[in-house]
Scaffold this active site. Structure first.
Site, short mmCIF file in Angstrom:
data_model
loop_
_atom_site.label_atom_id
_atom_site.label_comp_id
_atom_site.label_asym_id
_atom_site.label_seq_id
_atom_site.Cartn_x
_atom_site.Cartn_y
_atom_site.Cartn_z
N ARG A 73 -9.60 -10.22 0.71
CA ARG A 73 -8.29 -10.62 0.37
C ARG A 73 -8.47 -12.41 -0.24
O ARG A 73 -7.97 -12.81 -1.24
CB ARG A 73 -7.01 -10.76 1.32
CG ARG A 73 -6.97 -9.28 1.82
CD ARG A 73 -5.54 -9.12 2.66
NE ARG A 73 -5.56 -7.81 3.04
CZ ARG A 73 -4.66 -7.36 3.66
NH1 ARG A 73 -3.79 -8.17 4.37
NH2 ARG A 73 -4.32 -5.94 3.92
N GLU A 122 1.04 2.50 16.64
CA GLU A 122 1.18 2.38 15.05
C GLU A 122 0.46 3.93 14.47
O GLU A 122 -0.80 3.66 14.35
CB GLU A 122 0.51 1.41 14.36
CG GLU A 122 0.64 1.60 12.92
CD GLU A 122 0.04 0.20 12.09
OE1 GLU A 122 -0.08 0.34 10.89
OE2 GLU A 122 -0.44 -0.62 12.82
N LYS A 152 5.74 1.32 15.60
CA LYS A 152 5.44 0.95 14.04
C LYS A 152 4.91 2.27 13.51
O LYS A 152 3.98 2.81 13.55
CB LYS A 152 4.15 -0.15 14.15
CG LYS A 152 4.04 -0.59 12.78
CD LYS A 152 2.93 -1.93 12.81
CE LYS A 152 2.79 -2.28 11.48
NZ LYS A 152 1.95 -3.56 11.23
N GLY A 212 2.63 -0.25 4.26
CA GLY A 212 1.66 0.81 3.78
C GLY A 212 1.40 1.06 2.45
O GLY A 212 1.36 2.13 1.98
N ARG A 264 0.59 -7.51 4.05
CA ARG A 264 0.41 -8.04 2.80
C ARG A 264 1.77 -8.26 2.25
O ARG A 264 1.83 -9.33 1.52
CB ARG A 264 -0.30 -7.03 2.10
CG ARG A 264 -0.41 -7.36 0.53
CD ARG A 264 -1.53 -6.44 -0.12
NE ARG A 264 -2.94 -6.29 0.52
CZ ARG A 264 -3.80 -5.55 0.03
NH1 ARG A 264 -3.47 -4.75 -0.93
NH2 ARG A 264 -5.04 -5.36 0.68
#
Length: 342
Positions: free
Chosen positions: A33, A177, A219, A262, A294
């Site tokens: 990133r 999650e 999650k 996602g 993100r």
């Protein structure tokens, strides 16, 4: 297990429409990133970036906790404070990612199982001493030809349940999650079916491991067509399908569902959460909120670019996204707010 401590922490994390900021990217993922913006992937840059985010003025009005990577929880800030203490000073509860990643599942081509149970009891004890009060473990479920398999679903559900039980033993709230991936060309009905199978396996395993449901947070993925599907779904359709799946498969004892973005765009993730809270109008037994990485960070990272002179504008970008998502968690999001960056 101290059930009252777990329940109190879970309630705090889900307080009044607040959500979670996921800052738990591994060092290689963080590097990818950073590379998009020409930022060197150094320890100091990772420290400064994450410290900048959690010290954003007013962030605690929208975000209750932040999920950290092991390296970050052990860090001290540039002014010498332990990272967890700095977060607490800004009203943000520290959390920690404890799994060691998804690995190929033997005998199941194209599927993975998440590892990290070895030594977890000892690590959780240390994380609690370092200030972490909640944790996260991510499983990945792939939709494809004959996938997900029953074997994959069961293996990941069992790992999530064992992790959750160990967290609660350490008085750490587990976030479970089971992410159903958006990769592929499947339609929304196929995603619904895979998500339902995943949740059923998960809660069966949690029951078997005697996990206290009122002391955990789910999650969850939203029910969405695959990224390469010929027909995408509207905001209302996604919200309705996701709510229907939750009502059919998530026990009322669970205090909250914090959705992952996602791979959705920042705005889509916010709009879908808002639509669910409007459709439900506060009637669900669980709080519906966000746990985004993100979809919260990206505008701030793009503004910061590793330059201390850009800290204020980067923090404003994060505060804007957090403010929009808090509104969505309350069913009060207005797309026009996207134009109102401070």
């Amino acid at each position: 297990m101290n059930r009252s401590v777990l329940e109190e922490t879970a309630r705090h994390l889900l307080d009044a429409g607040k959500g979670l900021l996921a800052l738990d990217e591994s060092t290689p993922t963080c590097g990818k990133r950073f590379a998009d913006y020409g930022i060197d992937n150094t320890e100091n840059n990772r420290r400064d970036y994450r410290a900048m985010l959690v010290s954003t003025p007013g962030l605690a009005e929208y975000v209750s906790g932040a999920i950290l990577y092991d390296e970050t929880l052990r860090m001290t800030t540039a002014d010498g404070r332990p990272f967890a203490r700095m977060m607490a000073d800004h009203g943000i509860t520290p959390g920690i990612k404890v799994d060691t990643g998804a690995k190929d599942l033997a005998g199941h081509p194209g599927e993975k199982v998440t590892e990290g149970l070895d030594g977890l009891r000892e690590r959780l004890g240390e994380y609690h001493q370092l200030g972490a009060r909640f944790a996260k473990w991510r499983a990945v479920i792939t939709i494809g030809d004959g996938l997900p398999s029953r074997g994959c679903l069961v293996a990941n559900a069992q790992a999530l349940a064992r992790y959750a039980a160990l967290c609660q033993e350490a008085e750490i709230v587990p976030i479970v999650e089971p992410e159903v991936l958006l990769d592929g060309a499947h339609d929304i009905d196929r995603c619904y079916h895979a998500t339902e199978q995943t949740l059923r396996c998960l809660f069966d395993a949690l029951h078997d491991q005697r996990v206290h449901l009122a002391g955990l947070i789910l999650k969850a993925s939203m029910v969405l067509p695959g990224q390469h599907a010929g027909q995408q779904a509207g905001v209302h359709e996604v919200a309705a399908a996701t709510l229907r799946c939750l009502y059919a498969n998530v026990p009322a004892a669970v205090p909250g569902v914090a959705f992952l973005s996602g791979g959705q765009s920042n705005e889509d993730a916010t709009a879908h959460l808002d639509a669910m809270n409007r459709l439900d109008a506060g009637q669900a037994p669980w709080k519906l909120t966000f746990s985004y990485a993100r979809a919260l960070q990206q505008p701030a990272l793009a503004a910061w670019r590793g330059d201390a002179a850009n800290v204020n504008v980067a923090q404003s970008a994060l505060a804007h996204r957090a403010r929009c998502n808090r509104a969505a968690a309350l069913g009060q999001y207005d797309p026009e707010d996207e134009k109102k960056v401070a």
